[in-house]
Scaffold this active site. Structure first.
Site, PDB file in Angstrom:
ATOM      1  CB  CYS A 178      97.549 -14.311  15.685  1.00  0.00           C
ATOM      2  SG  CYS A 178      98.565 -13.712  14.308  1.00  0.00           S
ATOM      3  CB  CYS A 180      97.026 -18.100  12.376  1.00  0.00           C
ATOM      4  SG  CYS A 180      98.424 -17.100  12.956  1.00  0.00           S
ATOM      5  CG  HIS A 216      99.780 -13.051  10.661  1.00  0.00           C
ATOM      6  ND1 HIS A 216      99.287 -14.299  10.989  1.00  0.00           N
ATOM      7  CD2 HIS A 216     100.557 -13.230   9.565  1.00  0.00           C
ATOM      8  CE1 HIS A 216      99.736 -15.189  10.125  1.00  0.00           C
ATOM      9  NE2 HIS A 216     100.522 -14.568   9.257  1.00  0.00           N
ATOM     10  CD  GLU A 267      95.075 -11.322  12.830  1.00  0.00           C
ATOM     11  OE1 GLU A 267      94.094 -11.418  12.064  1.00  0.00           O
ATOM     12  OE2 GLU A 267      96.251 -11.465  12.436  1.00  0.00           O
TER      13      GLU A 267
END
Length: 161
Positions: free
Chosen positions: A89, A86, A56, A58
């Site tokens: 993250c 999420c 991801h 992030e």
């Protein structure tokens, strides 16, 4: 909090990165790390299509910041993102000591869209950033970008927005 024009400009960049990810066959998420002085330090998009579900943007931002920025600089940074972090993250963000998060679409919105479209939830409980990292300042969503972000996710799942 009302988002500033600067916030919205960075969020638009995130949505463009999300579109780039989707066009490349990946999930539509994009994020930008901005220093306390306003300099874009890092920008990326989702890269999970090859099998590493931790790719991801992030999470990559948190890893990059932990390796490249002094602690005092991290806290002054803002992470802009097309979708709220999420749990994975959010935790990474808090552990490396990054500052504010600003998102275009919330976890609650995404969960609602997926439910509306009959899409099963993922393997990790969808939690808001504040539920995982309560000390991190968070702003969002951006109503100005909701339809655009929703359309990207609809396209990913092959449904009408």
């Amino acid at each position: 909090m009302t988002l500033s024009e600067t916030d919205l400009d960075h969020l638009r960049h995130c949505v463009e990165l999300a579109r780039e990810a989707l066009d490349d066959g990946d999930e539509p998420f994009g994020s930008v790390l901005v220093s306390g002085s306003g300099e874009v330090l890092y920008a990326d998009r989702n890269r999970v299509k090859d099998g590493d579900q931790t790719r991801h943007p992030e999470f990559d931002i948190a890893r990059w910041a932990g390796e490249n920025l002094p602690q005092e600089d991290r806290a002054a940074c803002t992470v802009y993102t097309s979708g709220e972090h999420c749990a994975m993250c959010s935790a990474a963000h808090a552990w490396v000591g990054l500052g504010r998060i600003v998102y275009a679409a919330s976890t609650e919105q995404l969960v609602g869209w997926l439910a509306e479209w009959g899409i099963a939830p993922g393997p990790v409980r969808p939690l808001a950033v504040r539920d995982v990292a309560p000390g991190v300042p968070v702003d969002g969503p951006a109503p100005e970008l909701e339809a655009e972000v929703r359309a990207l996710h609809a396209r990913l799942h092959g449904v009408g927005s």
